[in-house]
Each structure stands twice: as structure tokens, then as C-alpha cells.
Design a protein around this motif. Structure first.
Motif, PDB file in Angstrom:
ATOM      1  N   LYS A  83      25.710  43.617  27.553  1.00 35.44           N
ATOM      2  CA  LYS A  83      24.720  43.456  28.614  1.00 35.44           C
ATOM      3  C   LYS A  83      24.698  44.686  29.518  1.00 35.44           C
ATOM      4  N   GLY A  84      23.690  44.708  30.407  1.00 32.01           N
ATOM      5  CA  GLY A  84      23.611  45.777  31.396  1.00 32.01           C
ATOM      6  C   GLY A  84      23.187  47.112  30.823  1.00 32.01           C
ATOM      7  N   LEU A  85      23.401  48.163  31.622  1.00 31.17           N
ATOM      8  CA  LEU A  85      22.984  49.510  31.237  1.00 31.17           C
ATOM      9  C   LEU A  85      23.749  50.004  30.005  1.00 31.17           C
ATOM     10  N   THR A  86      25.044  49.704  29.946  1.00 27.46           N
ATOM     11  CA  THR A  86      25.854  50.113  28.792  1.00 27.46           C
ATOM     12  C   THR A  86      25.336  49.485  27.507  1.00 27.46           C
ATOM     13  N   GLY A  87      24.986  48.197  27.591  1.00 29.32           N
ATOM     14  CA  GLY A  87      24.452  47.499  26.424  1.00 29.32           C
ATOM     15  C   GLY A  87      23.147  48.106  25.948  1.00 29.32           C
ATOM     16  N   LEU A  88      22.248  48.442  26.888  1.00 25.85           N
ATOM     17  CA  LEU A  88      20.961  49.052  26.519  1.00 25.85           C
ATOM     18  C   LEU A  88      21.169  50.413  25.859  1.00 25.85           C
ATOM     19  N   LYS A 120      12.881  50.724  32.373  1.00 27.36           N
ATOM     20  CA  LYS A 120      12.974  50.816  33.830  1.00 27.36           C
ATOM     21  C   LYS A 120      14.388  50.441  34.257  1.00 27.36           C
ATOM     22  N   ILE A 121      15.019  51.339  35.011  1.00 23.52           N
ATOM     23  CA  ILE A 121      16.402  51.128  35.449  1.00 23.52           C
ATOM     24  C   ILE A 121      16.472  51.343  36.955  1.00 23.52           C
ATOM     25  N   THR A 122      17.033  50.376  37.647  1.00 23.47           N
ATOM     26  CA  THR A 122      17.278  50.515  39.081  1.00 23.47           C
ATOM     27  C   THR A 122      18.784  50.547  39.289  1.00 23.47           C
ATOM     28  N   ALA A 167      23.082  58.070  35.114  1.00 22.63           N
ATOM     29  CA  ALA A 167      22.046  57.379  34.332  1.00 22.63           C
ATOM     30  C   ALA A 167      20.951  58.349  33.899  1.00 22.63           C
ATOM     31  N   CYS A 168      20.500  59.203  34.814  1.00 21.61           N
ATOM     32  CA  CYS A 168      19.447  60.181  34.484  1.00 21.61           C
ATOM     33  C   CYS A 168      19.911  61.149  33.399  1.00 21.61           C
ATOM     34  N   ALA A 169      21.177  61.580  33.500  1.00 25.01           N
ATOM     35  CA  ALA A 169      21.712  62.555  32.558  1.00 25.01           C
ATOM     36  C   ALA A 169      21.809  61.995  31.134  1.00 25.01           C
ATOM     37  N   VAL A 170      21.879  60.669  31.029  1.00 21.34           N
ATOM     38  CA  VAL A 170      22.026  60.037  29.711  1.00 21.34           C
ATOM     39  C   VAL A 170      20.695  59.480  29.199  1.00 21.34           C
ATOM     40  N   VAL A 171      19.976  58.754  30.076  1.00 23.23           N
ATOM     41  CA  VAL A 171      18.782  58.010  29.652  1.00 23.23           C
ATOM     42  C   VAL A 171      17.632  58.935  29.243  1.00 23.23           C
ATOM     43  N   TYR A 172      17.295  59.927  30.067  1.00 28.56           N
ATOM     44  CA  TYR A 172      16.140  60.781  29.776  1.00 28.56           C
ATOM     45  C   TYR A 172      16.293  61.578  28.469  1.00 28.56           C
ATOM     46  N   PRO A 173      17.444  62.228  28.229  1.00 30.11           N
ATOM     47  CA  PRO A 173      17.597  62.930  26.940  1.00 30.11           C
ATOM     48  C   PRO A 173      17.563  61.981  25.740  1.00 30.11           C
ATOM     49  N   LEU A 174      18.157  60.790  25.905  1.00 27.06           N
ATOM     50  CA  LEU A 174      18.175  59.817  24.810  1.00 27.06           C
ATOM     51  C   LEU A 174      16.769  59.352  24.471  1.00 27.06           C
ATOM     52  N   MET A 175      15.953  59.066  25.484  1.00 25.76           N
ATOM     53  CA  MET A 175      14.574  58.649  25.239  1.00 25.76           C
ATOM     54  C   MET A 175      13.754  59.784  24.628  1.00 25.76           C
ATOM     55  N   THR A 205      20.033  47.069  37.716  1.00 22.50           N
ATOM     56  CA  THR A 205      19.212  46.188  36.872  1.00 22.50           C
ATOM     57  C   THR A 205      18.528  47.029  35.793  1.00 22.50           C
ATOM     58  N   VAL A 206      18.356  46.426  34.635  1.00 20.71           N
ATOM     59  CA  VAL A 206      17.795  47.128  33.483  1.00 20.71           C
ATOM     60  C   VAL A 206      16.692  46.292  32.857  1.00 20.71           C
TER      61      VAL A 206
END
Length: 212
Positions: free
Chosen positions: A90-95, A125-127, A143-151, A178-179
Motif C-alpha cells: 500500500k501507499g507510495l511504496t506500493g505504487l 496524483k501524490i500529496t 517523491a519528485c526525484a523518483v516518480v517523474y523519471p519513472l513515469m 496520499t496516493v
């Protein structure tokens, strides 16, 4: 004449199948949900099963039994399949784990499927929240350093028409991260049939090599 009619019928069926699509919807909030629509049929994973309520039995538990129960629970967790373990996160790690697995599958065993799957919308969307402002800011940067390159890698690997990524901060006291993620895609039925036939032939070829 009969052979010609059969051939024409096969081509007609294949043409009709090429017109119809399988619709795939995936959502992630508290847990991942996948909905598959084929014609008038709808499949939801995980399926919603109403569990029967059982009356708890009052039994005196001994220390030995408690140790056994804990051991069984640990063994049960270890015996879960990698897919089930991924599904339970669950959560950001799960996503992030799910997105990384999706990227790996698109370049590996399911490459043919993802080459034909057209993703019309992919939204994340991640808050980010934390105990205080500094904790929130640190989490936001991570979160920004991981999520944006991955997407970005997913966009290059998959057939995505439109996607949005929105990472925000919530500086309110004791805020929580929240994710939410949503994806909708379609694939033609004829492509699924062709992929299945190719996979069957590969499996048969491997089996024959092992046997002879």
C-alpha cells in the motif's frame, strides 16, 4: 466451393474480432483494482466476495499455541506469491513497486501485449505529508526525484496517448501522504488471440526441445 465458404467465414470472423476491443481500467488508492470489460462481461480483480460471519469461539490460549500461531502467520506471509505480495502493498511504496514491475513486464515476458495495448489515460496524483514542514519537504523532494523519471520511462516504453503526474505538498500538521493513480487502455481481441497463439507455439517448441 465449401472450402472457399469456410475460408471466407474465417476471414469474416477475424475481421469482426479485429473491430472489438477489450477495455482495461486500473485504479490505485488504498489498494490496486483492475477492471476488465469484454463485450457485456465485466471482471473485477480482486473480486468482491462477501465473507460469512463466523461466531468467535472462546478458547483459552496457551503460550505454546500463541507461538505456533505466530509461526504459522509468518510462514503464510512467506508462502505468498510475488504477485500477491506486490498486490498487498500500500501507499507510495506500493505504487512505485507496481509501476516498476509494469515497466519490467513491458520489456520482458509481456512485451507483445504492451506493444498492442493502447493506454488512453494514465494519471498519477501524490500529496506528500509529514510530521512537520521539514519532513514534508524532504518527502516531496524524494517523491519528485523518483516518480517523474519513472513515469517518463513508462511513457517511452508504453503506448500512452495522454498522461499527467502531479506531486504536491500538504504542510498541515501531522498530514499523511496520499496516493491516487488511474489508467484506462484498450486492446483489440484479435491481438490477444495472436499473442496467445504465439505463446502457445513457443511453449510447444520449448517442450519438444526438452523432450527430444
Amino acid at each position: 466451393m465449401t472450402v472457399l465458404a469456410i475460408i471466407l467465414l474465417i476471414f469474416l470472423v477475424l475481421f469482426l474480432l479485429s473491430l472489438f476491443r477489450v477495455k482495461l481500467t486500473a485504479k490505485y488508492e488504498d489498494k490496486p483494482i483492475v477492471i476488465i470489460k469484454v463485450f457485456f462481461l465485466k471482471f473485477k480483480f480482486p473480486s468482491e466476495k462477501k465473507a460469512k460471519k463466523k461466531k468467535p469461539k472462546k478458547k483459552k490460549s496457551s503460550p505454546k499455541k500463541k507461538k505456533t500461531d505466530k509461526k504459522q502467520e509468518k510462514e503464510k506471509k512467506q508462502s505468498k506469491s510475488p504477485l500477491k505480495q506486490l498486490w498487498d502493498k500500500k501507499g507510495l511504496t506500493g505504487l512505485l513497486d507496481i509501476l516498476n514491475e509494469l515497466l519490467a513486464l513491458s520489456k520482458g515476458v509481456l512485451k507483445g501485449f504492451f506493444n498492442r495495448l493502447l493506454i488512453h489515460n494514465f494519471d498519477v496524483k501524490i500529496t506528500v505529508g509529514g510530521e512537520d514542514a521539514s519532513d514534508t519537504a524532504l518527502g516531496y523532494g524524494t517523491a519528485c526525484a523518483v516518480v517523474y523519471p519513472l513515469m517518463g520511462r513508462l511513457y517511452n516504453a508504453l503506448n500512452i496517448e495522454d498522461y499527467t503526474v502531479d506531486v504536491q505538498c500538504d504542510f498541515s500538521e501531522d498530514s499523511k501522504t496520499t496516493v491516487y493513480a488511474y489508467a484506462f487502455g484498450t486492446i483489440r481481441i484479435i491481438h490477444i488471440i495472436i499473442i496467445a497463439i504465439k505463446a502457445l507455439f513457443r511453449a510447444l517448441k520449448t517442450y519438444l526441445k526438452m523432450k527430444f
